[in-house]
Design a protein around this motif. Structure first.
Motif, PDB file in Angstrom:
ATOM      1  N   ASN A 139       0.825  -1.212   0.000  1.00  0.00           N
ATOM      2  CA  ASN A 139       0.000   0.000   0.000  1.00  0.00           C
ATOM      3  C   ASN A 139       0.854   1.256   0.000  1.00  0.00           C
ATOM      4  O   ASN A 139       0.590   2.204  -0.740  1.00  0.00           O
ATOM      5  CB  ASN A 139      -0.927   0.009   1.219  1.00  0.00           C
ATOM      6  CG  ASN A 139      -2.276  -0.625   0.933  1.00  0.00           C
ATOM      7  OD1 ASN A 139      -2.782  -0.542  -0.183  1.00  0.00           O
ATOM      8  ND2 ASN A 139      -2.858  -1.256   1.933  1.00  0.00           N
ATOM      9  N   LEU A 155     -10.749   8.517  -0.200  1.00  0.00           N
ATOM     10  CA  LEU A 155     -10.665   7.256   0.526  1.00  0.00           C
ATOM     11  C   LEU A 155     -11.634   7.209   1.689  1.00  0.00           C
ATOM     12  O   LEU A 155     -12.024   8.236   2.247  1.00  0.00           O
ATOM     13  CB  LEU A 155      -9.247   6.999   1.017  1.00  0.00           C
ATOM     14  CG  LEU A 155      -8.736   7.770   2.249  1.00  0.00           C
ATOM     15  CD1 LEU A 155      -7.486   7.105   2.797  1.00  0.00           C
ATOM     16  CD2 LEU A 155      -8.461   9.223   1.927  1.00  0.00           C
ATOM     17  N   ASP A 156     -12.006   5.992   2.061  1.00  0.00           N
ATOM     18  CA  ASP A 156     -12.875   5.739   3.202  1.00  0.00           C
ATOM     19  C   ASP A 156     -12.166   6.153   4.487  1.00  0.00           C
ATOM     20  O   ASP A 156     -10.978   5.868   4.671  1.00  0.00           O
ATOM     21  CB  ASP A 156     -13.226   4.243   3.234  1.00  0.00           C
ATOM     22  CG  ASP A 156     -14.351   3.914   4.187  1.00  0.00           C
ATOM     23  OD1 ASP A 156     -14.142   4.065   5.412  1.00  0.00           O
ATOM     24  OD2 ASP A 156     -15.418   3.488   3.726  1.00  0.00           O
ATOM     25  N   SER A 159     -10.035   3.627   6.495  1.00  0.00           N
ATOM     26  CA  SER A 159      -8.963   2.926   5.786  1.00  0.00           C
ATOM     27  C   SER A 159      -7.814   2.550   6.718  1.00  0.00           C
ATOM     28  O   SER A 159      -7.535   3.227   7.715  1.00  0.00           O
ATOM     29  CB  SER A 159      -8.419   3.798   4.653  1.00  0.00           C
ATOM     30  OG  SER A 159      -9.388   3.983   3.646  1.00  0.00           O
ATOM     31  N   HIS A 160      -7.122   1.469   6.357  1.00  0.00           N
ATOM     32  CA  HIS A 160      -5.999   0.948   7.138  1.00  0.00           C
ATOM     33  C   HIS A 160      -4.856   1.963   7.210  1.00  0.00           C
ATOM     34  O   HIS A 160      -4.686   2.805   6.323  1.00  0.00           O
ATOM     35  CB  HIS A 160      -5.501  -0.351   6.485  1.00  0.00           C
ATOM     36  CG  HIS A 160      -4.501  -1.089   7.303  1.00  0.00           C
ATOM     37  ND1 HIS A 160      -3.134  -0.944   7.136  1.00  0.00           N
ATOM     38  CD2 HIS A 160      -4.656  -1.995   8.301  1.00  0.00           C
ATOM     39  CE1 HIS A 160      -2.504  -1.725   7.981  1.00  0.00           C
ATOM     40  NE2 HIS A 160      -3.394  -2.369   8.712  1.00  0.00           N
ATOM     41  N   ILE A 163      -2.676   2.529   4.202  1.00  0.00           N
ATOM     42  CA  ILE A 163      -3.266   3.350   3.146  1.00  0.00           C
ATOM     43  C   ILE A 163      -3.055   4.827   3.449  1.00  0.00           C
ATOM     44  O   ILE A 163      -2.608   5.604   2.592  1.00  0.00           O
ATOM     45  CB  ILE A 163      -4.769   3.028   2.989  1.00  0.00           C
ATOM     46  CG1 ILE A 163      -4.943   1.600   2.448  1.00  0.00           C
ATOM     47  CG2 ILE A 163      -5.462   4.043   2.085  1.00  0.00           C
ATOM     48  CD1 ILE A 163      -6.382   1.113   2.425  1.00  0.00           C
ATOM     49  N   TRP A 164      -3.344   5.217   4.672  1.00  0.00           N
ATOM     50  CA  TRP A 164      -3.126   6.618   5.067  1.00  0.00           C
ATOM     51  C   TRP A 164      -1.654   7.014   4.917  1.00  0.00           C
ATOM     52  O   TRP A 164      -1.343   8.115   4.436  1.00  0.00           O
ATOM     53  CB  TRP A 164      -3.572   6.834   6.518  1.00  0.00           C
ATOM     54  CG  TRP A 164      -5.056   6.889   6.692  1.00  0.00           C
ATOM     55  CD1 TRP A 164      -5.877   5.894   7.137  1.00  0.00           C
ATOM     56  CD2 TRP A 164      -5.916   7.998   6.413  1.00  0.00           C
ATOM     57  NE1 TRP A 164      -7.181   6.314   7.158  1.00  0.00           N
ATOM     58  CE2 TRP A 164      -7.245   7.594   6.717  1.00  0.00           C
ATOM     59  CE3 TRP A 164      -5.689   9.291   5.931  1.00  0.00           C
ATOM     60  CZ2 TRP A 164      -8.333   8.454   6.565  1.00  0.00           C
ATOM     61  CZ3 TRP A 164      -6.781  10.146   5.771  1.00  0.00           C
ATOM     62  CH2 TRP A 164      -8.082   9.724   6.090  1.00  0.00           C
ATOM     63  N   HIS A 179     -17.508   6.374   6.302  1.00  0.00           N
ATOM     64  CA  HIS A 179     -17.353   4.939   6.032  1.00  0.00           C
ATOM     65  C   HIS A 179     -18.516   4.356   5.243  1.00  0.00           C
ATOM     66  O   HIS A 179     -19.689   4.474   5.636  1.00  0.00           O
ATOM     67  CB  HIS A 179     -17.192   4.185   7.351  1.00  0.00           C
ATOM     68  CG  HIS A 179     -17.064   2.701   7.195  1.00  0.00           C
ATOM     69  ND1 HIS A 179     -16.098   2.116   6.412  1.00  0.00           N
ATOM     70  CD2 HIS A 179     -17.798   1.675   7.717  1.00  0.00           C
ATOM     71  CE1 HIS A 179     -16.230   0.797   6.452  1.00  0.00           C
ATOM     72  NE2 HIS A 179     -17.264   0.513   7.237  1.00  0.00           N
ATOM     73  N   LEU A 202     -10.353   1.906  -1.703  1.00  0.00           N
ATOM     74  CA  LEU A 202     -11.370   1.212  -0.915  1.00  0.00           C
ATOM     75  C   LEU A 202     -10.787  -0.082  -0.366  1.00  0.00           C
ATOM     76  O   LEU A 202      -9.726  -0.525  -0.805  1.00  0.00           O
ATOM     77  CB  LEU A 202     -12.590   0.897  -1.787  1.00  0.00           C
ATOM     78  CG  LEU A 202     -13.221   2.077  -2.534  1.00  0.00           C
ATOM     79  CD1 LEU A 202     -14.182   1.584  -3.593  1.00  0.00           C
ATOM     80  CD2 LEU A 202     -13.934   3.008  -1.547  1.00  0.00           C
ATOM     81  N   GLU A 203     -11.476  -0.675   0.591  1.00  0.00           N
ATOM     82  CA  GLU A 203     -11.105  -2.001   1.075  1.00  0.00           C
ATOM     83  C   GLU A 203     -12.273  -2.947   0.852  1.00  0.00           C
ATOM     84  O   GLU A 203     -13.439  -2.544   0.953  1.00  0.00           O
ATOM     85  CB  GLU A 203     -10.731  -1.961   2.559  1.00  0.00           C
ATOM     86  CG  GLU A 203      -9.474  -1.138   2.836  1.00  0.00           C
ATOM     87  CD  GLU A 203      -9.064  -1.179   4.300  1.00  0.00           C
ATOM     88  OE1 GLU A 203      -8.944  -2.291   4.851  1.00  0.00           O
ATOM     89  OE2 GLU A 203      -8.858  -0.094   4.884  1.00  0.00           O
ATOM     90  N   TYR A 206     -13.239  -4.469   5.843  1.00  0.00           N
ATOM     91  CA  TYR A 206     -12.601  -3.568   6.808  1.00  0.00           C
ATOM     92  C   TYR A 206     -12.287  -4.352   8.076  1.00  0.00           C
ATOM     93  O   TYR A 206     -13.162  -4.990   8.663  1.00  0.00           O
ATOM     94  CB  TYR A 206     -13.484  -2.352   7.068  1.00  0.00           C
ATOM     95  CG  TYR A 206     -13.474  -1.414   5.877  1.00  0.00           C
ATOM     96  CD1 TYR A 206     -12.531  -0.390   5.787  1.00  0.00           C
ATOM     97  CD2 TYR A 206     -14.352  -1.607   4.818  1.00  0.00           C
ATOM     98  CE1 TYR A 206     -12.485   0.437   4.683  1.00  0.00           C
ATOM     99  CE2 TYR A 206     -14.310  -0.776   3.697  1.00  0.00           C
ATOM    100  CZ  TYR A 206     -13.373   0.243   3.638  1.00  0.00           C
ATOM    101  OH  TYR A 206     -13.314   1.052   2.525  1.00  0.00           O
ATOM    102  N   ASP A 232      -8.073  -2.733  -1.603  1.00  0.00           N
ATOM    103  CA  ASP A 232      -7.251  -3.569  -0.725  1.00  0.00           C
ATOM    104  C   ASP A 232      -8.091  -4.774  -0.307  1.00  0.00           C
ATOM    105  O   ASP A 232      -9.108  -4.627   0.372  1.00  0.00           O
ATOM    106  CB  ASP A 232      -6.839  -2.753   0.500  1.00  0.00           C
ATOM    107  CG  ASP A 232      -5.906  -3.508   1.439  1.00  0.00           C
ATOM    108  OD1 ASP A 232      -6.012  -4.744   1.510  1.00  0.00           O
ATOM    109  OD2 ASP A 232      -5.082  -2.862   2.108  1.00  0.00           O
TER     110      ASP A 232
END
Length: 420
Positions: A139, A155-156, A159-160, A163-164, A179, A202-203, A206, A232
């Motif tokens: 990522n 992005l949501d 997010s993990h 990702i951030w 979300h 996106l994932e 989650y 992801d």
């Protein structure tokens, strides 16, 4: 001062004298230190420092001297003790040694690295596959390289962390949305200047609550506004979809997304990360992606185990069906006992049990581990809405009897702590 490091906007005499400096760089962690010390002062076993003295199988280990059922390992398909996987790793260790001692663009590409990328291309039916040393790096590397200064990442909000961190490293404009909120995502996309580069991240699943994204609708909206889409699938690969390709397959959008990110540390049962794509220019990423170029490649034994595991997951239909049965049984059982869960129905192999607060969550975790059950204690700020969660991740190797044992331990612990 080292050359190239910018100086603070303060008078020179203040800099040299040390006046006005903030002091200990660790002071920012004082609230976390206080939280941990507060838990330990109550005599609670440290939930963030568990040691497994011996791992007996994908579902059991000796933890703190106790025979323990594992319900927090992300070993979804139970591949860690598969005989073929272990044999492949042993053979590669004997044939190629313990490590590569170099990056993929130098001396770190062995035959096994090509073979595991071939397996990924075949698994997903994509043209390109690129393997990283961890899922976090996948990522970090892909996002930071394809979306840079002047580009926009939508992005949501849940997010993990990887990702951030990828967003920050690439210096793109970050545009989060509520979300799983399709309308909120579209509003953000509408505001982006015409002609700007746009990436929607996106994932599939989650990881905190175990809920899935409405990918069919979200991918359609992203494409409407000309955005590229990265999904992801770390927590759904191997399990969700007819062929285990994730929520993108289940939602029927696998051919519409531009990048799929995944990891070897969950369903595959080893360590590493990857990205697959059909973009015709994707191979240039091997020369421009810094977390790929400047990291030593995975050891030969690791890529051999990953390759073997991925090829076996292609025929994992029975395992997938059993894992779904486990997920449904545990979700229903916990709900019937009176626990508050993260989803109304089971959506993945993750089932989150919501705790009233961190103190009671830690007490419940301790009661479970003493009863012979390991789960993850997840706390703010990693969790949505500052929730404290006991996060359960099921395995295809959990037997029906073990699921029954798990429910009995949860019931006893829940009543002892006063959660139910």
């Amino acid at each position: 001062m080292s050359e190239g490091i910018s100086q603070p906007d303060r008078p020179a005499d203040e800099i040299s004298s040390g006046e006005g400096q903030t002091g200990d760089l660790f002071s920012k962690f004082d609230p976390v230190i206080a939280m941990r010390e507060g838990l330990l002062a109550k005599g609670v076993e440290d939930p963030f420092n568990l040691v497994m003295e011996k791992v007996l199988s994908p579902t059991r280990a000796v933890c703190n001297g106790r025979d323990t059922i594992l319900l927090g390992t992300y070993n979804y398909m139970g591949m860690t003790f598969d005989p073929d996987v272990i044999a492949a790793g042993e053979q590669a260790l004997n044939d190629f040694g313990s490590g590569t001692t170099g990056s993929r663009v130098l001396n770190g590409t062995y035959q096994g690295h090509r073979e595991v990328e071939d397996a990924l291309r075949e698994f997903y039916g994509f043209d390109h596959a690129m393997v990283f040393s961890t899922g976090y790096q996948a990522n970090l590397g892909i996002i930071s390289t394809i979306a840079g200064k002047g580009d926009y990442i939508v992005l949501d909000i849940d997010s993990h962390a990887s990702i951030w961190d990828g967003c920050k490293l690439g210096d793109a404009e970050i545009v989060p949305f509520k979300h799983n909120d399709i309308e909120a995502m579209e509003k953000r996309l509408k505001r982006i200047p015409e002609g700007a580069g746009k990436l929607v991240v996106l994932e599939g699943v989650y990881s905190m609550l175990g809920d899935i994204a409405p990918l069919e609708e979200m991918v359609a909206v992203a494409k409407k506004y000309g955005a590229m889409v990265l999904v992801d699938e770390a927590h759904s690969m191997g399990f969700i979809g007819d062929n285990g390709r994730g929520v993108v397959e289940q939602a029927g959008v696998i051919d519409d997304v531009d990048f799929i990110i995944g990891t070897f540390s969950k369903s595959v049962g080893t360590v590493g990360g990857f990205c697959v794509s059909n973009h015709p220019k994707f191979e240039i990423m091997r020369l421009v992606c810094r977390p790929y170029v400047f990291t030593a490649s995975l050891p030969p034994s690791v890529v051999a185990t990953a390759c073997t595991s991925i090829r076996k997951l292609m025929d994992g239909g029975e395992k997938r069906a059993h894992l779904w049965e486990n997920s449904k049984a545990l979700h229903k059982g916990l709900k019937d006992l009176g626990f508050q869960l993260g989803t109304e129905e089971p959506e993945s192999a993750i089932i989150a049990v919501i705790m009233p607060d961190l103190e009671q969550g830690a007490a419940m975790w301790e009661a479970l581990i003493k009863g012979g059950l390991y789960v993850n204690l997840a706390r703010p700020p990693a969790t949505p809405a500052n929730m404290t969660l006991l996060r359960c991740s099921l395995c295809a190797e959990h037997s029906e009897e073990e699921v029954g044992e798990i429910l009995a331990i949860f019931e006893k612990a829940g009543k002892a702590v006063g959660i139910i």
